[in-house]
Structures are given as C-alpha cells and as structure tokens.
Scaffold this motif. Structure first.
Motif, mmCIF file in Angstrom:
data_model
loop_
_atom_site.group_PDB
_atom_site.id
_atom_site.type_symbol
_atom_site.label_atom_id
_atom_site.label_comp_id
_atom_site.label_asym_id
_atom_site.label_seq_id
_atom_site.Cartn_x
_atom_site.Cartn_y
_atom_site.Cartn_z
ATOM 1 N N ALA A 178 85.916 26.901 38.202
ATOM 2 C CA ALA A 178 85.681 25.476 38.398
ATOM 3 C C ALA A 178 86.916 24.744 38.884
ATOM 4 C CB ALA A 178 85.202 24.857 37.080
ATOM 5 N N LEU A 179 88.042 24.959 38.187
ATOM 6 C CA LEU A 179 89.218 24.158 38.507
ATOM 7 C C LEU A 179 90.237 24.926 39.328
ATOM 8 C CD1 LEU A 179 89.845 22.321 35.151
ATOM 9 C CD2 LEU A 179 89.105 21.324 37.314
ATOM 10 N N GLU A 180 90.609 26.061 38.794
ATOM 11 C CA GLU A 180 91.772 26.716 39.321
ATOM 12 C C GLU A 180 91.594 28.215 39.195
ATOM 13 O OE1 GLU A 180 95.181 25.204 37.344
ATOM 14 O OE2 GLU A 180 96.531 25.999 38.858
ATOM 15 N N GLN A 181 92.070 28.950 40.166
ATOM 16 C CA GLN A 181 91.980 30.398 40.068
ATOM 17 C C GLN A 181 93.265 31.004 40.636
ATOM 18 O OE1 GLN A 181 89.044 32.326 42.464
ATOM 19 N NE2 GLN A 181 88.720 33.940 40.984
ATOM 20 N N VAL A 182 93.795 31.979 39.955
ATOM 21 C CA VAL A 182 94.987 32.670 40.444
ATOM 22 C C VAL A 182 94.606 34.089 40.832
ATOM 23 C CG1 VAL A 182 97.291 33.505 39.872
ATOM 24 C CG2 VAL A 182 96.552 31.289 39.053
ATOM 25 N N LEU A 183 94.949 34.476 42.039
ATOM 26 C CA LEU A 183 94.725 35.844 42.487
ATOM 27 C C LEU A 183 96.067 36.446 42.888
ATOM 28 C CD1 LEU A 183 91.559 35.603 44.773
ATOM 29 C CD2 LEU A 183 91.727 36.685 42.536
ATOM 30 N N ALA A 188 102.073 41.833 46.115
ATOM 31 C CA ALA A 188 102.267 42.356 44.758
ATOM 32 C C ALA A 188 102.382 43.872 44.789
ATOM 33 C CB ALA A 188 101.111 41.918 43.858
ATOM 34 N N THR A 189 101.500 44.519 45.560
ATOM 35 C CA THR A 189 101.553 45.984 45.662
ATOM 36 C C THR A 189 102.875 46.421 46.277
ATOM 37 O OG1 THR A 189 99.186 45.928 46.035
ATOM 38 C CG2 THR A 189 100.290 48.011 46.454
ATOM 39 N N ALA A 190 103.287 45.750 47.365
ATOM 40 C CA ALA A 190 104.533 46.115 48.041
ATOM 41 C C ALA A 190 105.720 45.923 47.111
ATOM 42 C CB ALA A 190 104.708 45.279 49.298
ATOM 43 N N PHE A 191 105.722 44.804 46.396
ATOM 44 C CA PHE A 191 106.863 44.528 45.512
ATOM 45 C C PHE A 191 106.916 45.521 44.349
ATOM 46 C CE2 PHE A 191 109.099 42.315 42.084
ATOM 47 C CZ PHE A 191 110.275 42.022 42.748
ATOM 48 N N ALA A 192 105.736 45.815 43.773
ATOM 49 C CA ALA A 192 105.696 46.814 42.687
ATOM 50 C C ALA A 192 106.215 48.151 43.192
ATOM 51 C CB ALA A 192 104.266 46.958 42.156
ATOM 52 N N ALA A 193 105.843 48.504 44.436
ATOM 53 C CA ALA A 193 106.312 49.765 45.008
ATOM 54 C C ALA A 193 107.831 49.750 45.189
ATOM 55 C CB ALA A 193 105.622 50.030 46.345
ATOM 56 N N VAL A 194 108.389 48.589 45.602
ATOM 57 C CA VAL A 194 109.848 48.490 45.751
ATOM 58 C C VAL A 194 110.531 48.763 44.413
ATOM 59 C CG1 VAL A 194 111.768 46.900 46.204
ATOM 60 C CG2 VAL A 194 109.807 46.916 47.720
ATOM 61 N N LEU B 92 93.546 42.700 37.510
ATOM 62 C CA LEU B 92 94.184 43.235 38.715
ATOM 63 C C LEU B 92 93.317 44.332 39.334
ATOM 64 C CD1 LEU B 92 97.919 43.508 37.598
ATOM 65 C CD2 LEU B 92 97.032 42.040 39.395
ATOM 66 N N TYR B 93 92.703 45.138 38.458
ATOM 67 C CA TYR B 93 91.870 46.240 38.954
ATOM 68 C C TYR B 93 90.631 45.695 39.641
ATOM 69 C CZ TYR B 93 89.229 50.573 39.088
ATOM 70 O OH TYR B 93 88.520 51.657 39.515
ATOM 71 N N GLU B 94 90.009 44.673 39.017
ATOM 72 C CA GLU B 94 88.794 44.084 39.599
ATOM 73 C C GLU B 94 89.079 43.464 40.951
ATOM 74 O OE1 GLU B 94 87.405 41.389 36.639
ATOM 75 O OE2 GLU B 94 86.964 43.062 35.286
ATOM 76 N N GLU B 95 90.311 42.970 41.108
ATOM 77 C CA GLU B 95 90.669 42.343 42.369
ATOM 78 C C GLU B 95 90.925 43.379 43.460
ATOM 79 O OE1 GLU B 95 93.983 39.704 44.122
ATOM 80 O OE2 GLU B 95 93.952 39.428 41.962
ATOM 81 N N GLY B 96 91.005 44.647 43.065
ATOM 82 C CA GLY B 96 91.217 45.715 44.045
ATOM 83 C C GLY B 96 92.644 46.190 44.138
ATOM 84 N N LEU B 97 93.558 45.571 43.358
ATOM 85 C CA LEU B 97 94.958 46.020 43.386
ATOM 86 C C LEU B 97 95.146 47.131 42.350
ATOM 87 C CD1 LEU B 97 96.677 42.536 43.572
ATOM 88 C CD2 LEU B 97 96.471 44.180 45.417
ATOM 89 N N TRP B 98 94.512 48.283 42.598
ATOM 90 C CA TRP B 98 94.530 49.322 41.571
ATOM 91 C C TRP B 98 95.927 49.903 41.361
ATOM 92 C CZ3 TRP B 98 96.173 53.859 43.578
ATOM 93 C CH2 TRP B 98 95.982 54.041 44.956
ATOM 94 N N GLY B 99 96.767 49.881 42.414
ATOM 95 C CA GLY B 99 98.131 50.414 42.267
ATOM 96 C C GLY B 99 98.932 49.587 41.282
ATOM 97 N N VAL B 100 98.880 48.254 41.463
ATOM 98 C CA VAL B 100 99.600 47.354 40.565
ATOM 99 C C VAL B 100 99.003 47.443 39.163
ATOM 100 C CG1 VAL B 100 100.409 44.998 40.249
ATOM 101 C CG2 VAL B 100 99.988 45.846 42.539
ATOM 102 N N ALA B 101 97.649 47.511 39.101
ATOM 103 C CA ALA B 101 96.977 47.611 37.802
ATOM 104 C C ALA B 101 97.444 48.869 37.069
ATOM 105 C CB ALA B 101 95.462 47.635 37.992
ATOM 106 N N ALA B 102 97.524 49.992 37.791
ATOM 107 C CA ALA B 102 97.949 51.245 37.168
ATOM 108 C C ALA B 102 99.379 51.137 36.667
ATOM 109 C CB ALA B 102 97.831 52.399 38.173
ATOM 110 N N LEU B 103 100.238 50.514 37.466
ATOM 111 C CA LEU B 103 101.644 50.385 37.075
ATOM 112 C C LEU B 103 101.782 49.519 35.815
ATOM 113 C CD1 LEU B 103 104.555 51.021 37.818
ATOM 114 C CD2 LEU B 103 104.585 48.978 39.212
#
Lengths: 217, 214
Positions: A178-183, A188-194, B92-103
């Motif tokens: 309704a108000l706000e959503q964070v995705l 995020a994947t690239a940074f986690a990999a770094v 995170l997993y539901e959003e499709g970022l399974w790599g980040v979710a796993a980490l």
C-alpha cells in the motif's frame, strides 16, 4: 617465543601444518614448494594435507582479485535497493544511499555505511594488489608493514557484508504494497560477490611468500 | 623419516612469515607475538575447554528463540510487520536473488549454527575425555569457517536498518532481538575462549591413547 636462528622453517627442512601448527620435517620439496614424493603428505597430528605454502597462492589470489575488480563496477553502477513509495519506484545505488543518509542528517550512520561498503572493499582490493605486486617484484623492504596490511585485510573483510544484511532486513520488513516497498536491486548480487571474492582472495594469499624472497637471489 | 617426524619437535614456526622459533611455555594472560612480523602466535586461555563447552551449550539453546521470534517489527496502518533471520532470506529468495539469499542464509544462520555445533562436539569430547575418529576433521572445519559466521556484522546491519526506518515509522523490538544479542555475545566469547593450541594437543593425546588401546 625466541628466535631460533633468523631463518625460515622451510629453508631448514621444517614444515608447519596450516591447520594445527604442528612442525614436521621434510627431506625435500618440489619447485612449487609441495613436499616431494616419498615425504609426508598428511600431518601426523591432524591428518590435514601438508603444504609448505598455500597451493598456487599467487595465481588464485590474482584470479579472485581480478574478478572482484570487474564485479565492483556493476556493484556501484546499478541500484542496490529500489524503494517504491506510493507506486513510484526510486532506485538507490550504494553511493546515492549514503547521500540520502547524509541529507537525512544521519551523519554517523552514513559514515559507518561509507566505511563498510565503499572504503573497506577498495582498501581490500588495493591492498591485495600491492601485496601481489610486492611478491612479484621481490620487495625486500617494509615486509613487516606489508604483513600488517595483510592482517588488516583479513580482519576487515567480512564487515562489508553490512549493506547486504541491512537490505535483507529492509526487504522483509517494508513490504506492505500500500505505502512503501523495498526491493533489492541487481547490484546486490554483484556487491555480495565482491565481498565473497575478496574474502576468498585474502584467504588464498600466503604472506610467507613475501618473506621467502628475503635474502634469496 | 616417518618415525622421526612423529616425535614432537621443540620448534614453532610463525604462520605468517615462517620464522623458526623455539617453542616455549606461555603463561595465561600473556600474548606471544612473532618477533619478526608481529603476528599474534599464541594467547593461552583459562579453562578453555570448560568455557567452550558451557558457551556452546548456551549458544545452542539460544538458537531456538533466535530462529523462531522476530527481531524487529514496524506498524503501518495498524498492520504489523516483522523481520526475522529467516524472513530476510525468504524475501530475497522470492525476489529471485537466490545468490544473495544463499549468502545471507549461510553467514547468518548456517555457519553460526555449524560453529556452535562443532564447538559443542569438540569441547564435549575433550571435557569428558572421549575420543572420536572425526575429532580432527571437526576441528579443522571449525577453524576454516570461523570468519564466515557473521553475526556481529548482521547486528550492525540491524542497527543501520533500524535507523533508516525510525525516521518514518515506529519500531517494535521483541524478545527475538534480545536472544539474538545474547547469541552474538556467546559466539564472540566462544571465539575468544577457544584455545586452538590446547585443543589440538588434547585431540592428539586422545587419538594417541585410542591408538594404543587397539
């Protein structure tokens, strides 16, 4: 502990187990510093594999570091977090997230996030590059300082995960459509990999390579 | 060669610069540093096995509320929303970022759990002087996963997330957060009370006595 005779253990045919620290004797080593055929392959105390130095340390560290450098670019260009307010999506990169915190007057937290997600990865990647450079070019000076740099890199590595954890909490908590959503964004994947790659790079670097060049010509 | 190497040598080597050192007994409360590179070599601990056993048992118990209860929550239009360790991974997993979710799963749930379980198994066996054929493997695994359990980093993540939310909504803190902070303290104390040199010596002694019996 007192100095025995100012020489490395390996040059005197002694080998320290990476796992349990047990000292064993080796008769001879191959050129890649693994114990030669006929000598011990496993530690008599902990049964772990024995290596004089971490196997392929330089190559592994260099490869992991290169991958981290490459992924650092998308990690900073793409949005790491997308905040949707009243149906309007607003992407945030790592830097714009910090700028938003500063504009909100939250300077201490902004500093914390800046250190963890900008400064620490950069220091780690540059520091490891310097260490690899020093090994390759056989620096003989400031070896103690370089070892301190190694210890700093090894200690500081995990703290960059701060941003990833923060996002995982925000994503699960702010999800009322309704108000706000964070995705979480693609960065995020690239940074986690770094973060993971630099941690693995620091783990595969063997600081004893720096000292092995000392006095060897 | 083999027989000779089974005998413990009166040497130590620095793990970071490989300087050969004479092995010396270090008293509790003293830190031994490498004279060449400054690396911390050894820091003996009081009652290391007993403390590790007690702390890992405490940690295992605390894991239950930490897993089941929400850490923080917000109220939006009379609509309460919570975040727990699991819900962060799940979103995170539901959003499709399974790599980040796993980490996130590995660093905040799996590795801390494994660390506590292994500490409990090892210190329990050492405390009751029981041998096990996997003791060495457990100890090696424990040493390698140490830096991948990141509860203290997660705590900072919670703090930053709370500060970001606090400007907009009202926050609720539950028992889950208290249990989480207790677990964090237990894990930090566990890391500092675990004396690796002592553990390896005792594992070695147990293995040797087991070998003699057979």
């Amino acid at each position: 502990m007192s100095i025995s005779n100012k020489k490395s253990a390996l040059r005197q045919g002694l080998l320290r187990c990476h796992n349990c620290g047990y000292i064993t004797t080796v008769l001879s080593t191959n050129t890649d510093n693994t114990p030669a055929a006929g000598t011990l392959n496993h530690c008599p105390r902990c049964d772990g594999e024995l290596h004089a130095r971490l196997p392929n340390s330089f190559q592994r560290t260099a490869a992991l570091l290169c991958s981290a450098f490459i992924l650092y670019i998308p990690a900073n260009i793409f949005p790491i977090m997308i905040v949707t307010k009243f149906g309007v999506p607003e992407p945030h990169t790592i830097i714009s997230g910090i700028v938003a915190l500063i504009n909100g007057g939250m300077i201490p937290i902004a500093t914390l996030v800046f250190i963890a997600s900008v400064l620490v990865p950069l220091i780690k990647m540059l520091g490891l590059s310097i260490l690899l450079w020093a090994v390759q070019h056989r620096w003989q000076r400031n070896l103690r300082l370089l070892t301190v740099v190694y210890r700093l890199i090894a200690f500081v590595g995990r703290w960059s995960m701060l941003d990833i954890f923060m996002i995982s909490i925000l994503v699960s908590i702010v999800s009322s459509e309704a108000l706000e959503q964070v995705l979480a964004g693609p960065a995020a994947t690239a940074f986690a990999a770094v973060v993971v790659l630099t941690m693995l790079a620091a783990n595969s670097f063997d600081p004893r390579l720096l000292w092995d060049r000392l006095g060897a010509h | 060669m083999h027989n000779n190497s089974m005998k413990p040598l009166a040497y130590e080597a620095c793990p970071q610069c490989d300087l050969l050192l004479n092995a010396e007994a270090i008293a509790v409360g003293i830190k031994a540093h490498c004279p060449r590179c400054g690396c911390l070599l050894y820091r003996p601990r009081h009652y290391s096995i007993e403390r590790s056993f007690a702390l890992s048992l405490t940690g295992l118990i605390l894991f239950i509320p930490v897993n089941l209860l929400p850490l923080v929550g917000i109220v939006v239009l009379d609509n309460a929303q919570d975040a727990s360790l699991w819900s962060g991974v799940a979103s995170l997993y539901e959003e499709g970022l399974w790599g980040v979710a796993a980490l996130v799963f590995l660093a905040s749930l799996f590795f801390p759990f494994l660390k506590i379980m292994l500490s409990l198994l090892i210190s329990g066996h050492l405390y009751f002087r029981k041998t096990h054929r996997h003791l060495s493997i457990w100890m090696r695994t424990l040493q390698h996963l140490d830096e991948w359990a990141m509860l203290e980093v997660y705590t900072l993540g919670i703090i930053v997330a709370c500060v970001k939310l606090a400007s907009r909504t009202e926050l609720k803190f539950g028992f889950g957060l208290a249990a989480f902070i207790a677990l964090l303290l237990v894990i930090v104390m566990l890391s500092s009370s675990l004396d690796e040199h002592l553990f390896w010596r005792r594992i070695d002694a147990l293995n040797k006595s087991a070998r003699k019996k057979t």
